[in-house]
Design a protein around this motif. Structure first.
Motif, PDB file in Angstrom:
ATOM      1  N   ALA A 174       0.769  -1.159   0.143  1.00 28.30           N
ATOM      2  CA  ALA A 174      -0.179   0.051  -0.100  1.00 28.30           C
ATOM      3  C   ALA A 174       0.825   1.202  -0.008  1.00 28.30           C
ATOM      4  N   GLY A 175       1.966   1.324   0.807  1.00 25.55           N
ATOM      5  CA  GLY A 175       2.857   2.394   0.797  1.00 25.55           C
ATOM      6  C   GLY A 175       3.472   2.640  -0.458  1.00 25.55           C
ATOM      7  N   LYS A 176       3.926   1.600  -1.016  1.00 26.83           N
ATOM      8  CA  LYS A 176       4.599   1.780  -2.249  1.00 26.83           C
ATOM      9  C   LYS A 176       3.597   2.460  -3.428  1.00 26.83           C
ATOM     10  N   MET A 177       2.365   1.720  -3.392  1.00 20.98           N
ATOM     11  CA  MET A 177       1.591   2.255  -4.388  1.00 20.98           C
ATOM     12  C   MET A 177       1.287   3.731  -4.392  1.00 20.98           C
ATOM     13  N   ARG A 178       1.009   4.146  -2.986  1.00 22.39           N
ATOM     14  CA  ARG A 178       0.843   5.589  -2.854  1.00 22.39           C
ATOM     15  C   ARG A 178       1.898   6.391  -2.966  1.00 22.39           C
ATOM     16  N   ASP A 179       3.176   6.035  -2.767  1.00 19.39           N
ATOM     17  CA  ASP A 179       4.363   6.887  -3.194  1.00 19.39           C
ATOM     18  C   ASP A 179       4.504   7.017  -4.735  1.00 19.39           C
ATOM     19  N   TYR A 180       4.302   5.953  -5.433  1.00 18.49           N
ATOM     20  CA  TYR A 180       4.599   5.928  -6.767  1.00 18.49           C
ATOM     21  C   TYR A 180       3.543   6.737  -7.518  1.00 18.49           C
ATOM     22  N   GLY A 203      -7.146   7.093  -5.495  1.00 17.35           N
ATOM     23  CA  GLY A 203      -8.541   7.038  -4.676  1.00 17.35           C
ATOM     24  C   GLY A 203      -9.119   5.774  -4.313  1.00 17.35           C
ATOM     25  N   ARG A 204      -8.814   4.826  -5.203  1.00 17.54           N
ATOM     26  CA  ARG A 204      -9.088   3.380  -4.898  1.00 17.54           C
ATOM     27  C   ARG A 204      -8.394   2.973  -3.842  1.00 17.54           C
ATOM     28  N   LEU A 205      -7.106   3.276  -3.697  1.00 19.07           N
ATOM     29  CA  LEU A 205      -6.172   2.765  -2.922  1.00 19.07           C
ATOM     30  C   LEU A 205      -6.712   3.060  -1.237  1.00 19.07           C
ATOM     31  N   GLY A 241      -1.984   3.809   9.136  1.00 16.26           N
ATOM     32  CA  GLY A 241      -3.169   4.889   9.581  1.00 16.26           C
ATOM     33  C   GLY A 241      -3.562   6.037   8.645  1.00 16.26           C
ATOM     34  N   TRP A 242      -2.916   6.008   7.351  1.00 14.04           N
ATOM     35  CA  TRP A 242      -3.076   6.781   6.282  1.00 14.04           C
ATOM     36  C   TRP A 242      -4.553   6.653   5.399  1.00 14.04           C
ATOM     37  N   PRO A 243      -4.813   5.466   4.991  1.00 15.61           N
ATOM     38  CA  PRO A 243      -5.780   5.463   4.246  1.00 15.61           C
ATOM     39  C   PRO A 243      -7.256   6.202   4.827  1.00 15.61           C
ATOM     40  N   ASP A 244      -7.936   6.826   4.009  1.00 20.94           N
ATOM     41  CA  ASP A 244      -8.961   7.550   4.246  1.00 20.94           C
ATOM     42  C   ASP A 244      -9.858   7.778   3.413  1.00 20.94           C
ATOM     43  N   ASN A 245     -11.214   7.671   3.791  1.00 18.27           N
ATOM     44  CA  ASN A 245     -12.277   7.767   2.780  1.00 18.27           C
ATOM     45  C   ASN A 245     -12.354   9.062   2.151  1.00 18.27           C
ATOM     46  N   GLU A 295     -11.771  12.644  -2.542  1.00 19.36           N
ATOM     47  CA  GLU A 295     -10.890  13.949  -3.052  1.00 19.36           C
ATOM     48  C   GLU A 295     -10.011  13.511  -4.251  1.00 19.36           C
ATOM     49  N   ASN A 296      -9.327  12.455  -4.136  1.00 24.77           N
ATOM     50  CA  ASN A 296      -8.542  11.809  -5.329  1.00 24.77           C
ATOM     51  C   ASN A 296      -9.496  11.515  -6.542  1.00 24.77           C
TER      52      ASN A 296
END
Length: 286
Positions: free
Chosen positions: A212-218, A239-241, A253-257, A262-263
């Motif tokens: 998840a963190g890798k996907m977010r960063d990329y 957004g899907r992530l 703790g960072w995933p947020d609806n 927003e994305n």
């Protein structure tokens, strides 16, 4: 007697030139094995080698031979250099053409696509990656990643095969992100391949690998460089992530609806006709 001396000198000069030319050709072959065709460094290397040949000819006072034979050599070398780039572009074009038929012979019962056009596209893109540099290579890489994704997701239902294909894809993506960290295409498709890799390997493997963190960063990097690349693809993935990744206190703790919405809203503004965005908007309206 003068004619005999002149002929002898001509033969000597010709032999010297052929020897020097052979030496240059050997060095060029060495350079070719170390430096990829079509690159600026290879062009500079060949220029320096031919300059060396010209200096030898001046030393032996046979520049007329260099003009006659060296000029031909330079012309051939330039043609070869240009042809490598043209061939690489042709590889990409042919791969694009095959991609247009990637869903041919799709089996509606098994929901599996035939890889008849996919495998040759992969081979062509690999050749393009090997023979180019710069923008052409970057394009070939992200298109190869995209093709790996399609092959793994649509061309097989075998889990082991999927894992192998996704492994190849994400490893290739991370390798070339070291070279092209600012590439939105490589960032986006590496994120996608990590996502499907995580789905195939399971929650535990995905969590321990930090998928998840890798996907977010990329995705965030792609947005930073070009937020509208591929109609806002990075916003859609991010957004899907945020929607799908579990929010685990002190762990993830960072995933947020709200961030998801927003994305996806940003993605909708870029590409309002995207089917996924329409589906999400309709669900929220309902």
């Amino acid at each position: 007697m003068r004619e005999l001396i002149k002929t002898s000198r001509t033969l000597t000069h010709g032999t010297a030139l052929r020897g020097a030319a052979a030496f240059v050709i050997v060095l060029e072959k060495f350079a070719g094995s170390k430096i990829k065709p079509g690159t600026i460094s290879r062009t500079i290397t060949i220029f320096l080698l031919n300059f060396f040949l010209f200096r030898l000819c001046r030393f032996w006072k046979i520049t007329d031979y260099y003009i006659e034979y060296g000029g031909i050599m330079r012309t051939i070398l330039v043609i070869l250099l240009l042809s490598t780039t043209l061939f690489a572009n042709e590889f990409i074009k042919k791969a694009d053409s095959l991609r247009a038929h990637r869903a041919d012979n799709f089996n509606p019962e098994t929901l599996i696509a035939d890889s008849t056009n996919v495998n040759p596209a992969i081979d062509l893109l690999k050749k393009a990656v090997e023979t180019t540099e710069g923008k052409e290579q970057e394009e070939a890489v992200w298109k190869l990643l995209r093709t790996y994704y399609f092959k793994g997701y649509y061309c097989t239902d075998n889990s082991d095969m999927k894992q192998l294909i996704y492994d190849q894809g994400k490893e290739l993506g991370e390798k070339f992100l070291e070279k092209y960290p600012e590439s939105p295409g490589i960032n986006v498709w590496t994120a996608i391949l990590w996502g499907v890799w995580g789905e195939e390997h399971g929650i535990v493997a995905a969590a321990t690998s930090g998928v998840a963190g890798k996907m977010r960063d990329y995705c965030e990097k792609a947005i930073e460089v070009d937020p509208e690349w591929s109609n806002g693809a990075a916003y859609r993935i991010l957004g899907r992530l945020h929607f799908k990744a579990p929010n685990i206190p002190f762990v993830l703790g960072w995933p947020d609806n709200d961030d998801a919405i927003e994305n996806l809203e940003k993605a909708r503004k870029i590409d309002p006709d995207n089917l996924f965005i329409k589906q999400v908007s309709r669900r929220n309206t309902l």
